[in-house]
Scaffold this motif. Sequence first.
Motif, PDB file in Angstrom:
ATOM      1  N   TYR A 126      -7.407  -4.353  -5.295  1.00  0.00           N
ATOM      2  CA  TYR A 126      -6.205  -5.134  -5.596  1.00  0.00           C
ATOM      3  C   TYR A 126      -6.300  -6.499  -4.927  1.00  0.00           C
ATOM      4  O   TYR A 126      -7.131  -6.709  -4.035  1.00  0.00           O
ATOM      5  CB  TYR A 126      -4.936  -4.388  -5.147  1.00  0.00           C
ATOM      6  CG  TYR A 126      -4.771  -4.283  -3.647  1.00  0.00           C
ATOM      7  CD1 TYR A 126      -5.290  -3.198  -2.947  1.00  0.00           C
ATOM      8  CD2 TYR A 126      -4.105  -5.279  -2.917  1.00  0.00           C
ATOM      9  CE1 TYR A 126      -5.158  -3.112  -1.562  1.00  0.00           C
ATOM     10  CE2 TYR A 126      -3.964  -5.193  -1.549  1.00  0.00           C
ATOM     11  CZ  TYR A 126      -4.495  -4.112  -0.869  1.00  0.00           C
ATOM     12  OH  TYR A 126      -4.359  -4.030   0.496  1.00  0.00           O
ATOM     13  N   GLY A 127      -5.457  -7.408  -5.382  1.00  0.00           N
ATOM     14  CA  GLY A 127      -5.432  -8.740  -4.782  1.00  0.00           C
ATOM     15  C   GLY A 127      -3.993  -9.204  -4.638  1.00  0.00           C
ATOM     16  O   GLY A 127      -3.101  -8.711  -5.343  1.00  0.00           O
ATOM     17  N   VAL A 128      -3.770 -10.147  -3.717  1.00  0.00           N
ATOM     18  CA  VAL A 128      -2.413 -10.683  -3.549  1.00  0.00           C
ATOM     19  C   VAL A 128      -2.430 -12.205  -3.644  1.00  0.00           C
ATOM     20  O   VAL A 128      -3.395 -12.862  -3.259  1.00  0.00           O
ATOM     21  CB  VAL A 128      -1.771 -10.242  -2.197  1.00  0.00           C
ATOM     22  CG1 VAL A 128      -1.487  -8.754  -2.193  1.00  0.00           C
ATOM     23  CG2 VAL A 128      -2.627 -10.633  -1.005  1.00  0.00           C
ATOM     24  N   GLY A 129      -1.331 -12.738  -4.196  1.00  0.00           N
ATOM     25  CA  GLY A 129      -1.190 -14.182  -4.343  1.00  0.00           C
ATOM     26  C   GLY A 129       0.210 -14.618  -3.943  1.00  0.00           C
ATOM     27  O   GLY A 129       1.161 -13.833  -4.004  1.00  0.00           O
ATOM     28  N   ASP A 130       0.334 -15.884  -3.538  1.00  0.00           N
ATOM     29  CA  ASP A 130       1.619 -16.444  -3.087  1.00  0.00           C
ATOM     30  C   ASP A 130       2.263 -17.231  -4.226  1.00  0.00           C
ATOM     31  O   ASP A 130       1.589 -18.021  -4.897  1.00  0.00           O
ATOM     32  CB  ASP A 130       1.332 -17.368  -1.884  1.00  0.00           C
ATOM     33  CG  ASP A 130       2.575 -17.997  -1.281  1.00  0.00           C
ATOM     34  OD1 ASP A 130       3.697 -17.498  -1.533  1.00  0.00           O
ATOM     35  OD2 ASP A 130       2.424 -18.982  -0.512  1.00  0.00           O
ATOM     36  N   GLY A 131       3.572 -17.033  -4.435  1.00  0.00           N
ATOM     37  CA  GLY A 131       4.287 -17.802  -5.456  1.00  0.00           C
ATOM     38  C   GLY A 131       5.564 -18.416  -4.890  1.00  0.00           C
ATOM     39  O   GLY A 131       6.508 -18.694  -5.635  1.00  0.00           O
ATOM     40  N   THR A 132       5.596 -18.660  -3.587  1.00  0.00           N
ATOM     41  CA  THR A 132       6.831 -19.126  -2.940  1.00  0.00           C
ATOM     42  C   THR A 132       7.186 -20.564  -3.334  1.00  0.00           C
ATOM     43  O   THR A 132       6.328 -21.438  -3.334  1.00  0.00           O
ATOM     44  CB  THR A 132       6.670 -19.041  -1.399  1.00  0.00           C
ATOM     45  OG1 THR A 132       6.251 -17.722  -1.066  1.00  0.00           O
ATOM     46  CG2 THR A 132       7.962 -19.392  -0.693  1.00  0.00           C
ATOM     47  N   LEU A 133       8.449 -20.795  -3.659  1.00  0.00           N
ATOM     48  CA  LEU A 133       8.952 -22.146  -3.938  1.00  0.00           C
ATOM     49  C   LEU A 133      10.258 -22.283  -3.160  1.00  0.00           C
ATOM     50  O   LEU A 133      11.282 -21.685  -3.534  1.00  0.00           O
ATOM     51  CB  LEU A 133       9.172 -22.322  -5.446  1.00  0.00           C
ATOM     52  CG  LEU A 133       9.742 -23.662  -5.915  1.00  0.00           C
ATOM     53  CD1 LEU A 133       8.900 -24.840  -5.445  1.00  0.00           C
ATOM     54  CD2 LEU A 133       9.851 -23.689  -7.437  1.00  0.00           C
ATOM     55  N   ASN A 134      10.216 -23.060  -2.085  1.00  0.00           N
ATOM     56  CA  ASN A 134      11.316 -23.104  -1.127  1.00  0.00           C
ATOM     57  C   ASN A 134      12.657 -23.416  -1.797  1.00  0.00           C
ATOM     58  O   ASN A 134      12.837 -24.467  -2.417  1.00  0.00           O
ATOM     59  CB  ASN A 134      11.011 -24.141  -0.032  1.00  0.00           C
ATOM     60  CG  ASN A 134      11.741 -23.829   1.260  1.00  0.00           C
ATOM     61  OD1 ASN A 134      12.538 -22.892   1.326  1.00  0.00           O
ATOM     62  ND2 ASN A 134      11.456 -24.615   2.296  1.00  0.00           N
ATOM     63  N   GLY A 135      13.610 -22.500  -1.658  1.00  0.00           N
ATOM     64  CA  GLY A 135      14.950 -22.692  -2.210  1.00  0.00           C
ATOM     65  C   GLY A 135      15.074 -22.324  -3.686  1.00  0.00           C
ATOM     66  O   GLY A 135      16.172 -22.309  -4.233  1.00  0.00           O
ATOM     67  N   VAL A 188       7.573 -15.206  -1.859  1.00  0.00           N
ATOM     68  CA  VAL A 188       7.353 -14.492  -3.124  1.00  0.00           C
ATOM     69  C   VAL A 188       5.872 -14.139  -3.203  1.00  0.00           C
ATOM     70  O   VAL A 188       5.019 -15.022  -3.124  1.00  0.00           O
ATOM     71  CB  VAL A 188       7.735 -15.394  -4.323  1.00  0.00           C
ATOM     72  CG1 VAL A 188       7.417 -14.703  -5.643  1.00  0.00           C
ATOM     73  CG2 VAL A 188       9.208 -15.782  -4.251  1.00  0.00           C
ATOM     74  N   THR A 189       5.567 -12.858  -3.332  1.00  0.00           N
ATOM     75  CA  THR A 189       4.170 -12.419  -3.354  1.00  0.00           C
ATOM     76  C   THR A 189       3.904 -11.631  -4.636  1.00  0.00           C
ATOM     77  O   THR A 189       4.722 -10.803  -5.042  1.00  0.00           O
ATOM     78  CB  THR A 189       3.884 -11.520  -2.138  1.00  0.00           C
ATOM     79  OG1 THR A 189       4.238 -12.239  -0.959  1.00  0.00           O
ATOM     80  CG2 THR A 189       2.414 -11.131  -2.064  1.00  0.00           C
ATOM     81  N   LEU A 190       2.761 -11.889  -5.238  1.00  0.00           N
ATOM     82  CA  LEU A 190       2.344 -11.116  -6.418  1.00  0.00           C
ATOM     83  C   LEU A 190       1.194 -10.206  -6.006  1.00  0.00           C
ATOM     84  O   LEU A 190       0.222 -10.670  -5.391  1.00  0.00           O
ATOM     85  CB  LEU A 190       1.875 -12.074  -7.523  1.00  0.00           C
ATOM     86  CG  LEU A 190       1.376 -11.397  -8.803  1.00  0.00           C
ATOM     87  CD1 LEU A 190       2.523 -10.722  -9.559  1.00  0.00           C
ATOM     88  CD2 LEU A 190       0.680 -12.419  -9.725  1.00  0.00           C
ATOM     89  N   LYS A 191       1.321  -8.929  -6.334  1.00  0.00           N
ATOM     90  CA  LYS A 191       0.235  -7.986  -6.038  1.00  0.00           C
ATOM     91  C   LYS A 191      -0.318  -7.472  -7.365  1.00  0.00           C
ATOM     92  O   LYS A 191       0.427  -6.920  -8.173  1.00  0.00           O
ATOM     93  CB  LYS A 191       0.772  -6.835  -5.178  1.00  0.00           C
ATOM     94  CG  LYS A 191      -0.300  -5.838  -4.776  1.00  0.00           C
ATOM     95  CD  LYS A 191       0.220  -4.926  -3.666  1.00  0.00           C
ATOM     96  CE  LYS A 191      -0.863  -3.949  -3.222  1.00  0.00           C
ATOM     97  NZ  LYS A 191      -0.451  -3.161  -2.059  1.00  0.00           N
ATOM     98  N   ILE A 192      -1.602  -7.678  -7.579  1.00  0.00           N
ATOM     99  CA  ILE A 192      -2.245  -7.234  -8.826  1.00  0.00           C
ATOM    100  C   ILE A 192      -3.201  -6.092  -8.499  1.00  0.00           C
ATOM    101  O   ILE A 192      -4.071  -6.233  -7.620  1.00  0.00           O
ATOM    102  CB  ILE A 192      -3.024  -8.393  -9.491  1.00  0.00           C
ATOM    103  CG1 ILE A 192      -2.069  -9.536  -9.884  1.00  0.00           C
ATOM    104  CG2 ILE A 192      -3.788  -7.896 -10.719  1.00  0.00           C
ATOM    105  CD1 ILE A 192      -2.739 -10.710 -10.586  1.00  0.00           C
ATOM    106  N   GLU A 193      -3.024  -4.956  -9.205  1.00  0.00           N
ATOM    107  CA  GLU A 193      -3.895  -3.803  -8.966  1.00  0.00           C
ATOM    108  C   GLU A 193      -4.774  -3.558 -10.184  1.00  0.00           C
ATOM    109  O   GLU A 193      -4.331  -3.730 -11.321  1.00  0.00           O
ATOM    110  CB  GLU A 193      -3.043  -2.564  -8.660  1.00  0.00           C
ATOM    111  CG  GLU A 193      -2.430  -2.668  -7.257  1.00  0.00           C
ATOM    112  CD  GLU A 193      -1.266  -1.712  -7.016  1.00  0.00           C
ATOM    113  OE1 GLU A 193      -1.272  -1.029  -5.981  1.00  0.00           O
ATOM    114  OE2 GLU A 193      -0.369  -1.656  -7.869  1.00  0.00           O
ATOM    115  N   THR A 194      -6.022  -3.137  -9.927  1.00  0.00           N
ATOM    116  CA  THR A 194      -6.952  -2.869 -11.035  1.00  0.00           C
ATOM    117  C   THR A 194      -7.199  -1.371 -11.168  1.00  0.00           C
ATOM    118  O   THR A 194      -6.888  -0.595 -10.256  1.00  0.00           O
ATOM    119  CB  THR A 194      -8.304  -3.572 -10.801  1.00  0.00           C
ATOM    120  OG1 THR A 194      -8.933  -2.967  -9.661  1.00  0.00           O
ATOM    121  CG2 THR A 194      -8.133  -5.055 -10.553  1.00  0.00           C
ATOM    122  N   ASP A 195      -7.793  -1.016 -12.280  1.00  0.00           N
ATOM    123  CA  ASP A 195      -8.055   0.410 -12.529  1.00  0.00           C
ATOM    124  C   ASP A 195      -9.161   0.958 -11.620  1.00  0.00           C
ATOM    125  O   ASP A 195      -9.425   2.149 -11.619  1.00  0.00           O
ATOM    126  CB  ASP A 195      -8.390   0.652 -14.006  1.00  0.00           C
ATOM    127  CG  ASP A 195      -9.618  -0.125 -14.458  1.00  0.00           C
ATOM    128  OD1 ASP A 195     -10.193  -0.887 -13.654  1.00  0.00           O
ATOM    129  OD2 ASP A 195      -9.996   0.010 -15.639  1.00  0.00           O
TER     130      ASP A 195
END
Length: 406
Positions: free
Chosen positions: A33-42, A22-29
């Motif tokens: 941009y930046g990316v973060g990990d939100g992985t939770l197995n299962g 699970v990846t979050l991509k945040i974009e600015t004006d």
Amino acid sequence: MPPPLRIRSARVIVTSPGRNFVTLKIETDQGVYGVGDGTLNGRETAVVAYLEGHVIPALIGRDARSIEDIWQYLYRGAYWRRGPVTMRAIAAVDMALWDIKAKALGVPLYDLLGGPSRDGVLVYGHANGADVEETADEVARYLEAGYKAVRAQTGVPGVAKPYGVSRDKDFYEPAEGELPVETIWSTPAYLRQAPKLFEALRLRFGDEPELLHDVHHRLTPNEAAQLGKSLEPYRLFWMEDPTPAENQEGFAHIRRHTTTPIAVGEVFNSLWDAKELIQSQSIDYLRATVLGCGGITHLRRIADFAAIWQVRTGCHGATDLSPITTACALHFDTWVPNFGIQEYMRHTAATDAVFPHAYSFADGRLHPGDAPGHGADIDEAEAAKHPYVPRQLPVARLTDGTMWNW
Ligand code: GCO
Ligand code: MG
């Protein structure tokens, strides 16, 4: 004051190059941009729902530079605090915001944290085999590849599918099946087998290589104390998760009976899971991660607290933490004064293709690289080739059928 970097959009990308991320991509004006990990197995879709339903709408329009305020907003502001889902969602935001800030300033993330404290991050690899001999051959393979520290897990006679023994020698991924696979556990058989493994490893490889072992929450405090004692002659770097840590006093019992170093915390979500363990000096290494503990913002607070009691870091780094977490962990490890070791389970080539990254391995250490930000990204076209596949972690039962800790 520099002009704000307004968050223009935030999106969740789920991809499964062999396993789910699970990846979050945040974009600015301003295009950064930046990316973060939100992985939770299962439990990936639970984090997706939390991010999409409760976090992303509150991010739009905020100044991406306000990392601390956004962290406090998501943690304190939520009223319902902590837990693996909430803290991974916060971690995904936090990693992406540190990425944005460091990129906007044109510096590698470790520079923002206080600069490098060491030259490379000592990592441990994962050797495992069906029996002692096969495991020893795998340890040899890691040492030949330059690793200075190796975790060793082996099969236990009479126990089908024991923890840590992989179907694939190079990549370990326990999640399989749409419903949890049932495995069997026998503590007496394990307590007989584990010392045999480490005796054989010391005989074959001598005293120098650092050897680690994961008990994966299978023992009671007193059984763990017995194991620690029986492993003392083989000088382990650590014995990991000897018993579940809900009862933090259990670790004081283990500590009273053995000098084998103790590591715990891959399932922790915040300082509050570790506070008494640290203060009572019942542990040596804390396995808390940027992913599990709400990102860099909270993990560095935990590390500073732990440093007072000389507890060192040993961040979780299994394959269910994406290369984005690995990258963040390496910047954190490069800075953190009380660094111990970093777990390194290599990702598959398919995963590395989805997540290009700046870190590299040389001579038993990982190096974060000098790319601005945390240095990891997501290739969205590549990610789209691998749709989500529901998979769960196994469960464990004792030989008489009683449910146990996997
Ligand atoms: C480790 C861990 C992992 C976990 C996995 C669960 O020490 O690396 O115990 O292998 O089992 O992260 O998803
Ligand atoms: Mg573990």
